[in-house]
Design an enzyme around this catalytic site. Sequence first.
Site, PDB file in Angstrom:
ATOM      1  N   ASP A  11      -0.532  -6.267   7.170  1.00 15.13           N
ATOM      2  CA  ASP A  11       0.776  -5.721   6.817  1.00 15.13           C
ATOM      3  C   ASP A  11       1.808  -6.771   7.214  1.00 15.13           C
ATOM      4  O   ASP A  11       1.475  -7.754   7.886  1.00 15.13           O
ATOM      5  CB  ASP A  11       1.031  -4.404   7.582  1.00 15.13           C
ATOM      6  CG  ASP A  11       2.390  -3.794   7.281  1.00 15.13           C
ATOM      7  OD1 ASP A  11       2.787  -3.767   6.107  1.00 15.13           O
ATOM      8  OD2 ASP A  11       3.093  -3.360   8.225  1.00 15.13           O
ATOM      9  N   SER A  12       3.062  -6.524   6.858  1.00 17.30           N
ATOM     10  CA  SER A  12       4.117  -7.445   7.277  1.00 17.30           C
ATOM     11  C   SER A  12       4.392  -7.328   8.781  1.00 17.30           C
ATOM     12  O   SER A  12       4.934  -8.236   9.377  1.00 17.30           O
ATOM     13  CB  SER A  12       5.397  -7.122   6.503  1.00 17.30           C
ATOM     14  OG  SER A  12       5.753  -5.768   6.732  1.00 17.30           O
ATOM     15  N   TYR A  43       8.688  -7.516   3.907  1.00 14.80           N
ATOM     16  CA  TYR A  43       8.194  -7.883   2.580  1.00 14.80           C
ATOM     17  C   TYR A  43       9.012  -7.166   1.483  1.00 14.80           C
ATOM     18  O   TYR A  43       8.990  -7.574   0.338  1.00 14.80           O
ATOM     19  CB  TYR A  43       6.730  -7.449   2.415  1.00 14.80           C
ATOM     20  CG  TYR A  43       5.673  -8.366   3.010  1.00 14.80           C
ATOM     21  CD1 TYR A  43       6.004  -9.474   3.789  1.00 14.80           C
ATOM     22  CD2 TYR A  43       4.321  -8.111   2.774  1.00 14.80           C
ATOM     23  CE1 TYR A  43       5.004 -10.298   4.316  1.00 14.80           C
ATOM     24  CE2 TYR A  43       3.317  -8.930   3.290  1.00 14.80           C
ATOM     25  CZ  TYR A  43       3.670 -10.019   4.055  1.00 14.80           C
ATOM     26  OH  TYR A  43       2.680 -10.825   4.559  1.00 14.80           O
ATOM     27  N   GLY A  44       9.689  -6.109   1.899  1.00 16.31           N
ATOM     28  CA  GLY A  44      10.307  -5.194   0.941  1.00 16.31           C
ATOM     29  C   GLY A  44      11.328  -5.798   0.007  1.00 16.31           C
ATOM     30  O   GLY A  44      11.613  -5.250  -1.048  1.00 16.31           O
ATOM     31  N   CYS A  74      -0.173  -2.205   3.408  1.00 17.81           N
ATOM     32  CA  CYS A  74       1.246  -2.394   3.104  1.00 17.81           C
ATOM     33  C   CYS A  74       1.431  -2.002   1.642  1.00 17.81           C
ATOM     34  O   CYS A  74       0.725  -2.524   0.764  1.00 17.81           O
ATOM     35  CB  CYS A  74       1.598  -3.867   3.309  1.00 17.81           C
ATOM     36  SG  CYS A  74       3.229  -4.327   2.715  1.00 17.81           S
ATOM     37  N   ASN A  75       2.341  -1.082   1.392  1.00 18.79           N
ATOM     38  CA  ASN A  75       2.559  -0.641   0.010  1.00 18.79           C
ATOM     39  C   ASN A  75       3.159  -1.748  -0.848  1.00 18.79           C
ATOM     40  O   ASN A  75       2.825  -1.888  -2.025  1.00 18.79           O
ATOM     41  CB  ASN A  75       3.509   0.556  -0.009  1.00 18.79           C
ATOM     42  CG  ASN A  75       2.828   1.825   0.444  1.00 18.79           C
ATOM     43  OD1 ASN A  75       2.392   2.616  -0.365  1.00 18.79           O
ATOM     44  ND2 ASN A  75       2.713   2.009   1.740  1.00 18.79           N
ATOM     45  N   THR A  76       4.053  -2.531  -0.241  1.00 21.08           N
ATOM     46  CA  THR A  76       4.733  -3.587  -0.995  1.00 21.08           C
ATOM     47  C   THR A  76       3.709  -4.607  -1.488  1.00 21.08           C
ATOM     48  O   THR A  76       3.674  -4.957  -2.670  1.00 21.08           O
ATOM     49  CB  THR A  76       5.790  -4.263  -0.101  1.00 21.08           C
ATOM     50  OG1 THR A  76       6.575  -3.247   0.505  1.00 21.08           O
ATOM     51  CG2 THR A  76       6.667  -5.197  -0.886  1.00 21.08           C
ATOM     52  N   GLU A 154      10.840  -1.212  13.057  1.00 23.20           N
ATOM     53  CA  GLU A 154      10.386  -2.427  13.751  1.00 23.20           C
ATOM     54  C   GLU A 154      11.183  -2.642  15.043  1.00 23.20           C
ATOM     55  O   GLU A 154      10.675  -3.168  16.015  1.00 23.20           O
ATOM     56  CB  GLU A 154      10.526  -3.664  12.851  1.00 23.20           C
ATOM     57  CG  GLU A 154       9.449  -3.793  11.789  1.00 23.20           C
ATOM     58  CD  GLU A 154       8.088  -4.308  12.300  1.00 23.20           C
ATOM     59  OE1 GLU A 154       8.061  -5.001  13.333  1.00 23.20           O
ATOM     60  OE2 GLU A 154       7.069  -4.008  11.655  1.00 23.20           O
ATOM     61  N   CYS A 186       5.326   3.788   2.352  1.00 22.58           N
ATOM     62  CA  CYS A 186       5.424   2.595   3.186  1.00 22.58           C
ATOM     63  C   CYS A 186       4.665   2.916   4.464  1.00 22.58           C
ATOM     64  O   CYS A 186       4.834   4.005   5.026  1.00 22.58           O
ATOM     65  CB  CYS A 186       6.889   2.287   3.493  1.00 22.58           C
ATOM     66  SG  CYS A 186       7.090   0.984   4.725  1.00 22.58           S
ATOM     67  N   THR A 187       3.812   1.984   4.877  1.00 23.70           N
ATOM     68  CA  THR A 187       2.948   2.302   6.028  1.00 23.70           C
ATOM     69  C   THR A 187       3.701   2.346   7.356  1.00 23.70           C
ATOM     70  O   THR A 187       3.142   2.756   8.361  1.00 23.70           O
ATOM     71  CB  THR A 187       1.787   1.296   6.112  1.00 23.70           C
ATOM     72  OG1 THR A 187       2.324  -0.031   6.098  1.00 23.70           O
ATOM     73  CG2 THR A 187       0.829   1.479   4.954  1.00 23.70           C
ATOM     74  N   HIS A 188       4.966   1.930   7.349  1.00 21.55           N
ATOM     75  CA  HIS A 188       5.772   2.093   8.566  1.00 21.55           C
ATOM     76  C   HIS A 188       6.177   3.568   8.767  1.00 21.55           C
ATOM     77  O   HIS A 188       6.430   3.996   9.883  1.00 21.55           O
ATOM     78  CB  HIS A 188       7.058   1.267   8.489  1.00 21.55           C
ATOM     79  CG  HIS A 188       6.889  -0.192   8.803  1.00 21.55           C
ATOM     80  ND1 HIS A 188       6.242  -1.050   7.959  1.00 21.55           N
ATOM     81  CD2 HIS A 188       7.285  -0.930   9.871  1.00 21.55           C
ATOM     82  CE1 HIS A 188       6.263  -2.276   8.483  1.00 21.55           C
ATOM     83  NE2 HIS A 188       6.888  -2.225   9.656  1.00 21.55           N
TER      84      HIS A 188
HETATM   85  N1  DGL Z   1       4.622  -1.506   5.708  1.00 21.78           N
HETATM   86  C1  DGL Z   1       5.157  -2.199   4.552  1.00 21.78           C
HETATM   87  C2  DGL Z   1       4.980  -1.332   3.313  1.00 21.78           C
HETATM   88  O1  DGL Z   1       4.146  -0.422   3.340  1.00 21.78           O
HETATM   89  C3  DGL Z   1       6.546  -2.627   4.893  1.00 21.78           C
HETATM   90  C4  DGL Z   1       7.141  -3.579   3.961  1.00 21.78           C
HETATM   91  C5  DGL Z   1       8.193  -4.477   4.522  1.00 21.78           C
HETATM   92  O2  DGL Z   1       7.844  -5.338   5.316  1.00 21.78           O
HETATM   93  O3  DGL Z   1       9.331  -4.367   4.056  1.00 21.78           O
HETATM   94  O4  DGL Z   1       5.579  -1.549   2.289  1.00 21.78           O
END
Ligand code: DGL
Length: 267
Positions: A11-12, A43-44, A74-76, A154, A186-188
């Site tokens: 993930d990011s 990453y978004g 990570c979804n992105t 974060e 989003c996994t966050h």
């Molecule tokens: N956890 C990432 C996701 O699921 C976060 C993306 C990001 O870093 O903006 O998209």
Amino acid sequence: MNKTSAIGIFDSGIGGLTVGHQIAKLMPNERIIYFGDTKHLPYGDKSQDAIIHFSKNITNFLLKQNCKMVVIACNTASALAFNAVKDLCKDKAIAVNVIDPVIDFTCKSAARSVGIIGTKNTILSDVYASKIKTHHPELETKSLATPLLVPMIEEGFYQNKISNTILSNYLEKDELLNIDHLILGCTHYPLIEEEIKQYYKGTVEIVNSARIVSKHIKKKLTDTNLLNDSESNQTHEFHVSDYTDSFEQSALYFFGERINLKETRLK
Ligand code: DGL
């Protein structure tokens, strides 16, 4: 590919830890090698070329560690780089994204109107809405980009006044009116699941990808005879491209004593 090889997850930043945590809970014999690309977070709002480049570098790193599976937690990156990761994995490892299992789950659920929240890139890619449309055309979708949530999480802002205000500001928007399910795209976001539940007071079902994806992974490993069935107390490995205190705190929070954190710079 070998049963005792590790599961690679990336993930990011800390978001993928929500998936890693569920994997460790559901499959305690599995060893995890986690890569948090903190140097390139978030990453978004990066370009697709950049996301593909980062994802390929991390996948190559995980393949060098002989991972039997690469989970894009990570979804992105799942939305923008899944094909690139899959091509790299070929017959060396199984590539898994966090979007398809959630689409499958949602289309089989009782949902009639589903909201999706995620990063700008995930929402702009339209991946959730378009795949749902293909699988379940009667299911209404409503999407909203919620870009402040990743930096907020974060930085450790959750379960407090600031996160509550930002969250309500997003959730009360017209774009999400009258939904009965909400996909945390989003996994966050599982880190703020409780706050989201408090906002909706039971009126909306929250779809948490971390739990759904870990079940999907268990099935995939079982079906391919790659689930580690030899009882072992695994020590997981965590890599970040740039050391951050918040990453270490979150990894400790999810994995307790069993963390082994290294700063690993990729090209
Ligand atoms: N956890 C990432 C996701 O699921 C976060 C993306 C990001 O870093 O903006 O998209």
